[in-house]
Design a protein around this motif. Sequence first.
Motif, short mmCIF file in Angstrom:
data_model
loop_
_atom_site.label_atom_id
_atom_site.label_comp_id
_atom_site.label_asym_id
_atom_site.label_seq_id
_atom_site.Cartn_x
_atom_site.Cartn_y
_atom_site.Cartn_z
N ASP A 19 0.83 -1.21 0.00
CA ASP A 19 0.00 0.00 0.00
C ASP A 19 0.86 1.26 0.00
O ASP A 19 0.57 2.23 -0.70
CB ASP A 19 -0.92 0.00 1.22
N LEU A 20 1.94 1.25 0.78
CA LEU A 20 2.83 2.41 0.81
C LEU A 20 3.51 2.62 -0.54
O LEU A 20 3.66 3.76 -1.00
CB LEU A 20 3.88 2.22 1.91
N LEU A 21 3.92 1.54 -1.18
CA LEU A 21 4.55 1.66 -2.49
C LEU A 21 3.56 2.13 -3.55
O LEU A 21 3.93 2.85 -4.48
CB LEU A 21 5.16 0.31 -2.90
N ARG A 22 2.31 1.74 -3.41
CA ARG A 22 1.28 2.23 -4.35
C ARG A 22 1.02 3.71 -4.13
O ARG A 22 0.86 4.47 -5.10
CB ARG A 22 0.00 1.43 -4.18
N LEU A 23 0.96 4.14 -2.88
CA LEU A 23 0.68 5.54 -2.60
C LEU A 23 1.78 6.47 -3.10
O LEU A 23 1.51 7.63 -3.44
CB LEU A 23 0.48 5.74 -1.09
N CYS A 24 3.02 5.99 -3.12
CA CYS A 24 4.10 6.84 -3.63
C CYS A 24 4.40 6.59 -5.10
O CYS A 24 5.34 7.18 -5.65
CB CYS A 24 5.37 6.67 -2.79
N GLY A 25 3.63 5.72 -5.75
CA GLY A 25 3.74 5.55 -7.19
C GLY A 25 4.80 4.58 -7.67
O GLY A 25 5.00 4.47 -8.88
N ARG A 84 16.65 8.61 -2.64
CA ARG A 84 16.26 7.20 -2.54
C ARG A 84 15.00 6.91 -3.36
O ARG A 84 14.88 5.86 -3.99
CB ARG A 84 16.06 6.81 -1.07
N PHE A 85 14.06 7.85 -3.33
CA PHE A 85 12.83 7.67 -4.12
C PHE A 85 13.15 7.66 -5.61
O PHE A 85 12.58 6.86 -6.37
CB PHE A 85 11.85 8.79 -3.79
N SER A 86 14.06 8.51 -6.05
CA SER A 86 14.44 8.55 -7.46
C SER A 86 15.11 7.25 -7.88
O SER A 86 14.85 6.72 -8.97
CB SER A 86 15.38 9.74 -7.72
N ILE A 87 15.98 6.72 -7.00
CA ILE A 87 16.65 5.45 -7.31
C ILE A 87 15.64 4.31 -7.42
O ILE A 87 15.68 3.52 -8.37
CB ILE A 87 17.71 5.14 -6.24
N LEU A 88 14.72 4.24 -6.46
CA LEU A 88 13.73 3.17 -6.48
C LEU A 88 12.78 3.32 -7.67
O LEU A 88 12.36 2.32 -8.26
CB LEU A 88 12.94 3.16 -5.17
N SER A 89 12.45 4.57 -8.04
CA SER A 89 11.62 4.78 -9.22
C SER A 89 12.34 4.32 -10.49
O SER A 89 11.72 3.78 -11.41
CB SER A 89 11.24 6.26 -9.34
N TRP A 90 13.64 4.53 -10.54
CA TRP A 90 14.44 4.08 -11.68
C TRP A 90 14.42 2.55 -11.77
O TRP A 90 14.38 1.98 -12.87
CB TRP A 90 15.86 4.59 -11.55
N PHE A 91 14.44 1.88 -10.61
CA PHE A 91 14.47 0.42 -10.56
C PHE A 91 13.09 -0.17 -10.30
O PHE A 91 13.00 -1.33 -9.86
CB PHE A 91 15.43 -0.06 -9.47
N VAL A 206 9.71 3.77 0.69
CA VAL A 206 11.00 3.56 0.03
C VAL A 206 12.01 2.92 0.97
O VAL A 206 12.73 1.99 0.60
CB VAL A 206 11.53 4.89 -0.53
N ASP A 207 12.07 3.41 2.22
CA ASP A 207 13.09 2.94 3.15
C ASP A 207 12.82 1.54 3.68
O ASP A 207 13.75 0.90 4.20
CB ASP A 207 13.21 3.91 4.34
N THR A 208 11.58 1.05 3.57
CA THR A 208 11.28 -0.29 4.09
C THR A 208 11.23 -1.36 3.01
O THR A 208 11.08 -2.54 3.33
CB THR A 208 9.93 -0.28 4.84
N ILE A 209 11.38 -0.98 1.74
CA ILE A 209 11.34 -2.00 0.69
C ILE A 209 12.59 -2.88 0.76
O ILE A 209 12.52 -4.10 0.55
CB ILE A 209 11.21 -1.34 -0.71
N GLY A 210 13.75 -2.29 1.10
CA GLY A 210 14.97 -3.09 1.25
C GLY A 210 14.85 -4.09 2.39
O GLY A 210 15.07 -5.30 2.19
N PRO A 211 14.50 -3.65 3.62
CA PRO A 211 14.29 -4.61 4.71
C PRO A 211 13.24 -5.67 4.39
O PRO A 211 13.36 -6.81 4.84
CB PRO A 211 13.85 -3.71 5.87
#
Length: 391
Positions: A19-25, A84-91, A206-211
């Motif tokens: 849900d958090l990843l969906r809310l931030c796109g 971090r958001f830009s990096i995750l959006s890229w990947f 973004v910060d919890t996707i890695g964990p």
Amino acid sequence: MKGKDEGGEFDRLIGLNLDLLRLCGVIPCGSGFLGRNGLACVAFGCLTVYSISYTYQFVTCMENLDTIFESFTMIISIVGGQARFSILSWFRGTCRTMLEACEFLWSTLKPREKEIVRSYANKTRLLTRCYLASCVFTIFIYGVFALFDQSQPSPENLSENGTVDSTVRRLPYVFFLEVQQTPWYEITCALQLFAMLNVGITCVGVDTIGPLFVLLTCAHFDVIRSRIESLHAIDRSSSSVQTRNLRVLVIRHRMLLEFCQDIERVTNVMFFTQLFGSTYNISLVGFKLIGDDPDKYKYISQLSIAIIQLFLCNWPADFLYSKSEAIGRAAYTVPWHWYPRCLRKPTNMLMIRGQKPVRLTAGKIVGLSLETFASMISSAVSFFTVVRTMN
């Protein structure tokens, strides 16, 4: 139909993070522009506005030491979150592929093994809730302090006889435009709180996707270890079945090692910004706490966020190292020297691979572990001491 049910079960298992990843796109939540890219544009826009605002305050208020420290702390937090958001959006394509891989691995588990994965997912959910609660509490505290703040009037608010023409009202967060008049002040406050809530949700997602990926990998390493330990008693008449089971374990272990390489590739720069940003923020926020600033109580929540961010970098990585190392020990403890030749080779492969445990890094420079966590806390205290001496 069974696959859909298992997919739904896995989505519910990590529902909060999804849900958090969906809310931030990062993950699309629809087929239209808003579902694919709109939410990501909103999140990036909110981060950009606050990055510009605090950078503008930092540049224009160089004579005020307290303002410099507060602005620099927020710049580190927000610009780091934006990076971090830009990096995750890229990947994000890779991220979705990794989620599909986790779902596939989940679908191949037995009911007892799913309980192992569920226990690790619960750890991730607990970390995410603590981080999210700290962010929301901090945003709420900033709003409360702005609402009840009675700032001293500035010279332009004084009339010719020295009386105050209007009360200077402070916005919850820094803005590069002066807003004092009603109803624009109230509208700006509401928009700021909404935008900062979006920033908080984006940073938590973004910060919890890695964990999340790391702890799910730990769970599957635990599953492999439990399967290896169940091979202590082998019937020679069923060696072909055991050979097939061991080969499945070898393939599964190789998939997890490749998955760990994907985690490292996606998160190493993210962890680097998170590691050093949180370390310096702990120092700077600690400096604000020892002063006479009436707003110092709101910095306690900032300090908790920085410590959680530092913990999110190191503890899951340390856990992954120990779980991957346990595979080699488990393979060594089985009576492999009694096995027929067809069983020795896959067992030896597991032992050899287990001799090189998985180690995640921050920017391919610093190895992440609980020792690194303690070292960064020590560095933060040392930097805090230097800043206090300079002051």
